[in-house]
Design a protein around this motif. Structure first.
Motif, short mmCIF file in Angstrom:
data_model
loop_
_atom_site.label_atom_id
_atom_site.label_comp_id
_atom_site.label_asym_id
_atom_site.label_seq_id
_atom_site.Cartn_x
_atom_site.Cartn_y
_atom_site.Cartn_z
N SER A 1 42.93 -19.67 10.26
CA SER A 1 42.97 -18.56 9.58
C SER A 1 43.89 -17.41 10.39
O SER A 1 44.63 -18.18 11.29
CB SER A 1 41.65 -17.42 9.41
N ASP A 2 44.40 -16.39 9.69
CA ASP A 2 45.33 -15.56 10.49
C ASP A 2 44.96 -15.02 11.73
O ASP A 2 45.64 -14.47 12.83
CB ASP A 2 45.96 -14.54 9.49
N THR A 3 43.40 -14.87 12.14
CA THR A 3 43.23 -14.64 13.32
C THR A 3 42.03 -15.23 13.85
O THR A 3 41.43 -15.98 12.98
CB THR A 3 42.50 -13.10 13.36
N ARG A 4 41.87 -15.34 15.22
CA ARG A 4 40.84 -16.25 15.85
C ARG A 4 39.37 -15.80 15.24
O ARG A 4 38.43 -16.60 15.08
CB ARG A 4 40.95 -15.99 17.29
N ALA B 1 38.85 -17.25 11.92
CA ALA B 1 38.84 -18.69 12.21
C ALA B 1 37.26 -19.11 12.41
O ALA B 1 36.88 -19.99 11.80
CB ALA B 1 39.99 -19.32 13.09
N ILE B 2 36.66 -18.37 13.44
CA ILE B 2 35.50 -18.76 13.74
C ILE B 2 34.52 -18.55 12.69
O ILE B 2 33.49 -19.17 12.55
CB ILE B 2 35.08 -17.98 14.82
N ARG B 3 34.57 -17.36 11.94
CA ARG B 3 33.74 -17.23 10.82
C ARG B 3 33.83 -18.42 9.50
O ARG B 3 33.11 -18.84 9.27
CB ARG B 3 33.82 -15.84 10.04
N ARG B 4 34.91 -18.73 9.46
CA ARG B 4 35.36 -19.71 8.49
C ARG B 4 34.65 -21.11 8.83
O ARG B 4 34.31 -21.81 8.08
CB ARG B 4 36.81 -20.05 8.25
N MET B 5 34.77 -21.31 10.27
CA MET B 5 34.16 -22.49 10.89
C MET B 5 32.81 -22.47 10.60
O MET B 5 32.23 -23.44 10.18
CB MET B 5 34.66 -22.70 12.25
N VAL B 6 32.10 -21.39 11.01
CA VAL B 6 30.61 -21.35 10.55
C VAL B 6 30.09 -21.48 9.25
O VAL B 6 29.30 -22.40 8.94
CB VAL B 6 30.06 -19.80 11.33
#
Length: 592
Positions: free
Chosen positions: A395-398, A401-406
């Motif tokens: 994602s464009d921010t960390r 990206a964390i929320r997308r991984m969850v």
């Protein structure tokens, strides 16, 4: 320059699948090799051709140089990709491939000898002006050397495999009393994982982050650094979560580390892909080692750069110059990778959980990638590494990206074995991880995983061995809901049932209940929580034992696991010996 006609992939699992796909996209035929246990594995099904190695263990199959050379000749492959692990950092193997007139897709044997040996790589880095963590410059042969080093530099001390990586063969020694057993264990594990038992010593930093730099060099004298990865989320010195770029990492330090990594690579005549690893603490970085191969976590670098690193490997091995110069390499956004391993993370113990995958549904969605060597119905064997899949997001921010991984992890369904997914969700949801307050020691000391349980029962049913949790889907007033039911367990097969049926039932029970401990059973019946091979029995009949005492050492999935006593008493029976193979739930020792 022309590319290769056919590449033999001397590996298995997800990395063999990964390499095959890129090669096929480049118009190159692929050859798989397989052990008896991997006859129907995914990497075999994906490749254009496949040849049997025979045998079950790694030593009998994927580490059989003679057989691989025979298959190279039979298949007509003109290049070989070693993947990672197995022979990927073995100079003698690389030399045997090139002497057979086949291109080795990796660094020259001479560079592997310098950098693949962790001891000589430290010396080479020092000559290039890159300082490392204080440590020994030669292999150790006696535990007294550990005691001397610890008393000189301070405890704890790290024992590390000289010819390995990935945490295999690494032990942390906190006092002189632990030195002898730790060295013996490290050397055994190193021998089985890498075919070499040599180890060296290093000062063990108190709260470091593990930052590694991806480098590439070609045969024309060019070298670049692609970008760094933060691999600080680890257990048993093996990585769980990796991300690129490293968060809260100064740009000035990033550039200096990248330049240092290229210096180290060029100083040893390096070619192809390599990773220079550093420990970062208090604003300073120290050279750790160089991995002369493609890394497990290379997908996060691919996600932030848009590059195919396997394609780069093949192009460079064919004699082409680097596709891009340093100024042309761009990095965007943030990528995270989690390693989904066949392990039960209950209580933070991460016990191996081999078995057959009854169901595997991968996550989907934007900027979500899954690399795996398994599908539903495939078996994760005790004889090989326990990596089932790598899930990678961008994602464009960390934070995004964390929320997308969850979200991706919650979509993933794997049944039949325990996996590390619950641990990943706990780590990603922890505020200290989100605020980058973690280190290489954080998962095992501060992440709170000791309270993690799989399929927990309500308090009223805790300790009830006769029930198990089952989830069913129902409609209530037209609304779809999931309901947890606690039902009687199925009866175990009779003693007259086939051994395979009893083994499958044991695996099912272990998968459903979750492992209570490494030793199992305060009743005195000491059972093993996973399939494996007995390495060492540490007690004998008539011996008095205490709670928490190590009774035997069990090897499973290339890792050694201590089986502990859950009660004090006298050893009444010892039912196994070193070298015996045991199954999940087998009773190995009886204490009264």
């Amino acid at each position: 320059m022309e590319l290769f006609n056919k590449i033999l992939i001397a590996n298995r699992g997800e990395i063999a699948v990964r390499v095959a796909r890129t090669a096929q996209e480049m118009g190159i035929k692929t050859v798989a090799v397989y052990s008896d246990l991997d006859r129907d594995a995914l990497h075999v099904r994906v490749a254009d051709e496949a040849y049997a190695l025979g045998g079950s263990t790694a030593q009998e199959s994927y580490l059989n140089t003679k057989k691989i050379l025979e298959i190279l000749d039979r298949s007509g492959a003109d290049a070989l990709h070693p993947g990672y692990g197995f022979f990927s950092e073995n100079a003698a193997f690389a030399r045997s491939i090139t002497e057979a007139g086949v291109t080795f897709i990796g660094p020259p044997p001479e560079a592997i000898e310098i950098m693949g040996d962790k001891i000589s790589s430290r010396a080479a880095a020092q000559r290039a002006g890159v300082e490392g963590v204080p440590g020994t410059q030669k292999a150790i042969s006696d535990y007294e050397e550990i005691v001397t080093f610890g008393e000189t530099h301070g405890w704890p001390v790290a024992i590390k495999a000289a010819y390995g990586g990935g945490g295999r063969g690494m032990r942390v020694v906190n006092s002189k009393e632990e030195a002898k057993d730790a060295l013996e264990s490290a050397m055994r594990e190193s021998e089985k994982a890498f075919g070499r038992s040599e180890c060296y010593l290093e000062r063990y930093l108190t709260w470091p982050r593990h930052i590694e730099m991806q480098v590439f060099a070609d045969s024309h004298g060019n070298g670049v650094w692609i970008g760094e990865r933060d691999c600080s989320s680890q257990r048993r010195h093996q990585k769980l979560i990796e991300e690129a770029p490293a968060p809260n990492f100064p740009e000035e330090t990033r550039v200096k580390m990248g330049e240092a990594a290229v210096k180290v690579a060029l100083a040893c005549g390096y070619q192809n892909a390599g990773t220079v690893e550093f420990l970062y603490q208090d604003g300073e970085f120290y050279f750790l080692e160089m991995n002369t191969r493609l890394q497990v976590e290379h997908p996060v670098t691919e996600m932030v750069t848009g590059l195919d690193l396997v394609e780069w490997q093949i192009l460079i091995a064919a004699g082409n110059p680097l596709p891009l110069s340093q100024s042309q390499i761009e990095r965007r956004g943030s990528a995270i990778e989690v390693r989904v391993n066949a392990e039960d993370p209950s209580g933070g113990r991460f016990l191996p959980s081999p078995g057959t995958i009854a169901k595997f549904i991968r996550p989907d969605g934007p900027y979500t990638r899954t690399d795996t060597g398994y599908e539903s119905g495939d078996t994760v064997s005790q004889f090989y590494d326990n990596l089932v899949a790598k899930i990678v997001v961008w994602s464009d921010t960390r934070a995004k990206a964390i929320r997308r991984m969850v979200r991706a992890l919650k979509e993933t369904e794997i049944e039949g074995i325990s996996t590390t997914i619950p641990a990943h969700l706990a780590i990603l949801g922890n505020s200290e991880f989100q605020e980058v307050k973690h280190s290489t020691k954080w998962v095992e000391t501060k992440a709170g995983l000791e309270s993690l349980t799989l399929n927990p029962l309500p308090n009223a049913l805790q300790g009830n061995e006769e029930v198990e949790k089952t989830q069913v889907v129902a409609e209530v007033n037209g609304k779809r809901v999931s309901v947890d039911l606690y039902l009687p367990k199925f009866e175990s097969p009779t003693r007259n049932a086939p051994a395979s049926t009893r083994t499958k039932q044991r695996q099912k029970n272990a998968s459903t209940q979750g492992h209570r401990s490494a030793g199992a059973g305060g009743s005195g019946q000491v059972t093993v929580p996973m399939q494996g091979t007995v390495v060492k029995v540490l007690v004998e009949v008539g011996q008095e034992v205490e709670v928490g005492q190590t009774l035997l050492v069990l090897e499973a999935m290339k890792m050694e696991n201590s089986i502990l006593s859950e009660r004090s008493g006298t050893v009444k029976e010892v039912r196994v010996s070193a070298g015996d193979t045991v199954g999940t739930g087998d009773t190995v020792i009886v204490i009264e």
